[in-house]
Enzyme design. Sequence first.
Site, PDB file in Angstrom:
ATOM      1  N   THR A 180     -60.529  25.546  24.521  1.00 49.13           N
ATOM      2  CA  THR A 180     -61.759  25.170  25.213  1.00 49.13           C
ATOM      3  C   THR A 180     -62.532  26.442  25.567  1.00 49.13           C
ATOM      4  O   THR A 180     -61.925  27.491  25.756  1.00 49.13           O
ATOM      5  CB  THR A 180     -61.351  24.407  26.488  1.00 49.13           C
ATOM      6  OG1 THR A 180     -60.877  23.132  26.090  1.00 49.13           O
ATOM      7  CG2 THR A 180     -62.480  24.242  27.473  1.00 49.13           C
ATOM      8  N   GLY A 232     -56.896  24.536  29.743  1.00 49.74           N
ATOM      9  CA  GLY A 232     -55.482  24.178  29.789  1.00 49.74           C
ATOM     10  C   GLY A 232     -55.323  22.675  29.774  1.00 49.74           C
ATOM     11  O   GLY A 232     -56.215  21.964  29.302  1.00 49.74           O
ATOM     12  N   GLY A 234     -55.875  19.355  30.810  1.00 49.18           N
ATOM     13  CA  GLY A 234     -56.907  18.806  31.676  1.00 49.18           C
ATOM     14  C   GLY A 234     -56.378  17.946  32.812  1.00 49.18           C
ATOM     15  O   GLY A 234     -56.913  17.971  33.929  1.00 49.18           O
TER      16      GLY A 234
HETATM   17  N1  ASP Z   1     -58.847  21.435  29.324  1.00 48.27           N
HETATM   18  C1  ASP Z   1     -59.041  20.846  28.027  1.00 48.27           C
HETATM   19  C2  ASP Z   1     -58.677  19.382  28.071  1.00 48.27           C
HETATM   20  O1  ASP Z   1     -57.649  19.045  28.641  1.00 48.27           O
HETATM   21  C3  ASP Z   1     -58.236  21.500  26.957  1.00 48.27           C
HETATM   22  C4  ASP Z   1     -58.392  22.989  26.837  1.00 48.27           C
HETATM   23  O2  ASP Z   1     -58.582  23.683  27.823  1.00 48.27           O
HETATM   24  O3  ASP Z   1     -58.344  23.497  25.705  1.00 48.27           O
HETATM   25  O4  ASP Z   1     -59.396  18.601  27.503  1.00 48.27           O
END
Ligand code: ASP
Length: 323
Positions: A180, A232, A234
């Site tokens: 992300t 991370g 979510g």
């Molecule tokens: N936080 C994002 C999610 O859970 C994933 C990521 O941080 O890559 O959708």
Amino acid sequence: MLKVQKPVIVVHGGAGTWHPERSQPGLEGVKEAAKVGFEILKNGGAAVDAVMEAVAVMEDEGAFNAGYGSSLNIEKGVEMEASIMDGKTLKAGATGLLKDIKNPVRLARIVMEKTDHVFVVGEGAEKLAKMFNLERRQPLTELRLKYYERQKKLLLEGKFELPKLASLVKEHQEFFELETVGAVALDKNGNVAAATSTGGFPLKIPGRIGDSPLIGCGTYADNQSGACSATGVGEIAIRLVLAKTVCNLMESGRTAQEAVEQAIKLVNKRINDVYNSMGLIAVDIHGRIGAAHNSPNLCWAYLTPKKPEPTASLTAKIVKESD
Ligand code: ASP
């Protein structure tokens, strides 16, 4: 009286595990994003413009799990989401379940500025994008397709239930990158802003919304404290309202670095029943920056008046303890 350092920008390209063969595009991508955002700030531009353009650079890059190159859900589809927040006005915009919007962060900005709402998803969001002539782009890349096939195979190898996903991800972190993207900034006028954009967790079920578009969870900005963007798992950031928690810590006097470290400690202390992998970036209203994670990597970069060339790294402060 503490001297304020401004303008400042910090960006991230995701927590998780960054593989050596892919780390170069990741590092180049975060550097470019930080540069683009900082240029806006240097010329007197607003923090909210800087974070949006920085995130848009990473959405276009293809190396990250946002915009072009987003992860696939369990049905092999893409559902992107993004949010943005202006710390001066506390206005925020968020969007989700997007299939082919080139820059989800621009749509989040439209929600913030052109509607009376904060969060618009799916069909309504697609209509809004049409109204404002937002560019479209097929987000699917060869790399994500390859990852999807590997992830799905692993999932199906004797493990048909989704709750097993957590242990599977733990054992095979290399196939579940959390890339992300996000940005936080402080502009010359002392205003902060934050933005985050994602394709979401790989193999998520359709309709799942993560932390990235949720104000307070993946994104938060307030001129009384600072700005934060999370990456991370979510579900963890949602349960702990993590970005707002970081801002609360800054408001109560912690530096940005102390605040993100404290928040990761909180994650380590309170969340132990799921796959635990988080990363946080922040800037406080004095222009001090923070970055911390409990994941193996955090791809990130920053620029300050003292560091006019971007400093980028695949790790920041790794916090494993819980207090
Ligand atoms: N936080 C994002 C999610 O859970 C994933 C990521 O941080 O890559 O959708």
